[in-house]
Design an enzyme around this catalytic site. Structure first.
Site, PDB file in Angstrom:
ATOM      1  N   CYS A  68       0.815  -1.205   0.000  1.00  0.00           N
ATOM      2  CA  CYS A  68       0.000   0.000   0.000  1.00  0.00           C
ATOM      3  C   CYS A  68       0.848   1.254   0.000  1.00  0.00           C
ATOM      4  O   CYS A  68       0.340   2.351  -0.148  1.00  0.00           O
ATOM      5  CB  CYS A  68      -0.878   0.008   1.247  1.00  0.00           C
ATOM      6  SG  CYS A  68       0.136  -0.083   2.727  1.00  0.00           S
ATOM      7  N   CYS A 120      -0.835  -4.572   7.742  1.00  0.00           N
ATOM      8  CA  CYS A 120      -0.580  -3.414   8.598  1.00  0.00           C
ATOM      9  C   CYS A 120       0.067  -3.864   9.911  1.00  0.00           C
ATOM     10  O   CYS A 120       0.940  -3.183  10.455  1.00  0.00           O
ATOM     11  CB  CYS A 120      -1.872  -2.663   8.893  1.00  0.00           C
ATOM     12  SG  CYS A 120      -3.009  -2.564   7.496  1.00  0.00           S
TER      13      CYS A 120
END
Ligand code: FES
Ligand SMILES: [Zn+2]
Lengths: 255, 139
Positions: free
Chosen positions: B37, B107
């Site tokens: 990302c 994440c």
């Protein structure tokens, strides 16, 4: 639907990528959407986007494609597959044309975008972009060695610094109510990031050419192929960071 | 994207945001990124050289809510631990604590990477200073 179980999908024995028209038995090229003889739509088959547009089948899918030609072909097929054309056709032909339309739209959307096209090709080549990073973490965890970052550390440093600057500009802008100096800082940053992104895009194009040359070169080996493939992977990874900067600076300017 | 309450809490009140002196021999800095990302995270630790205990931890994350929450939680967890125990933290622990959905697992990976990288950096500094000939045995 029980009444449809006798669909002769692909009807005849497909020999070496070729098949026969379900309606008139004429010989067809592997990915023909319509029969050249009777013009009937052919059953939809799960083929990849490159093949859908006759842009080369595995393992020779080319990356540097002729965009205007792609667009023309897209419009031509859209017209031919339009539901209105099939209003009076059999249920299965309606079904096939619908399936092909949706394949057509997906294929076009993916192939016309340079990044999506490259990502898609890499996926077909078996690269799992989303899993690289966690795979490397797992290696680091079990070996106790430091994790190999998938982008160079200098780039991370630079991106982090740029993010810091951008955040400061954003905060100043929020407080300073459109101070022209801050806006111009942001605009400078924006053009800098966009240049970085453009540079990466030209770099990408040079790798496309390298890829296309490699897959069509007679003497090229699997390791040549993997070498170019990994360059593409590496570039897409670097690009995600720069893309975020462009996104954030635009947001700051708009907000 | 529906975030869990714990994520929202860390996101709204991130713990330990900030910077430690990168040049200090007691500070380790980890800078990591998620290529999925394009988010980046910096995590720093300050380790007591006698006890090997992480006395302070700070982070700065440019990324999504889950990455911010993961790094915030990570700093909370490692503070007060010795470095070896901090190395035992796995991203799956963070996933569990914050109830992260599958698309947000990377994440939490970022936070684990950051802990490792910071400790790795600190260890490198330690062995570099040990290699220096003049250090007397401190007891
Ligand atoms: S979406 Fe990338 S770190 Fe969360
Ligand atoms: Zn036919």
């Amino acid at each position: 639907m029980a009444t449809e179980t006798n669909i002769p999908t692909g009807n005849a024995v497909a020999t070496e990528g070729a098949s026969l028209c379900w309606s008139c038995n004429a010989a067809l090229a592997g990915n023909a959407h319509f029969c050249p003889n009777c013009g009937k739509v052919q059953p939809s088959t799960p083929i990849d986007y490159f093949e859908f547009f006759s842009l080369g089948a595995a393992p020779a899918r080319k990356l540097d494609i002729d965009l205007p030609a792609l667009e023309r072909e897209f419009y031509r097929l859209s017209r031919k597959l339009h539901p209105d054309v099939f209003a009076r056709a059999s249920t299965r032909e309606q079904q096939w044309s619908l399936e092909k339309s949706s394949q057509l739209n997906d294929a076009y959307r993916t192939l016309k975008d340079p990044i999506a096209r490259t990502q898609y090709l890499l996926e077909l080549e078996g690269v799992k972009l989303e899993e690289q990073s966690s795979a490397a973490t797992l290696v680091a965890r079990t070996s106790g060695e430091e994790k190999k970052q998938v982008v160079p550390p200098e780039l991370l440093e630079e991106v982090f610094e740029l993010n810091m600057q951008l955040q400061e500009m954003r905060m100043n802008k929020e407080m300073g109510e459109d101070d022209p100096a801050i806006v111009s800082d942001l605009q400078n940053a924006k053009s800098r990031f966009e240049t970085m992104l453009d540079d990466l895009t030209s770099e990408l194009k040079s790798y496309w050419n390298e890829w296309d040359a490699t897959i069509s070169a007679p003497g090229s080996s699997e390791s040549d192929r993997i070498r170019v493939r990994d360059k593409l992977v590496d570039l897409l990874n670097r690009r995600s960071y720069i893309r975020n900067l462009v996104r954030d600076v635009n947001q700051a300017l708009a907000g | 994207m529906a975030y869990s309450n714990k994520v929202i809490d860390h996101y709204n009140n991130p713990r330990n945001v900030g910077t430690l002196d990168k040049a200090s021999s007691e500070v380790g800095t980890g800078l990591v990124g998620a290529p999925e990302c394009g988010d980046v995270m910096r995590l720093q630790i300050k380790v007591n050289p006698e006890t090997q205990i992480i006395e302070d931890a700070k982070f700065k994350t440019f990324g999504c809510g889950s990455a911010i929450a993961s790094s915030s939680l990570a700093t909370e967890w490692i503070k007060g631990k010795n470095v070896e125990d901090a190395l035992a933290i796995k991203n799956t622990d963070i996933v569990k604590e914050l109830a992260l959905p599958p698309v947000k697992i990377h994440c939490s990976v970022l936070a684990e990477d950051a802990i490792r990288a910071a400790i790795g950096d600190w260890k490198k500094k330690q062995s570099a200073s040990q290699a220096a000939p003049v250090t007397a045995e401190a007891k």
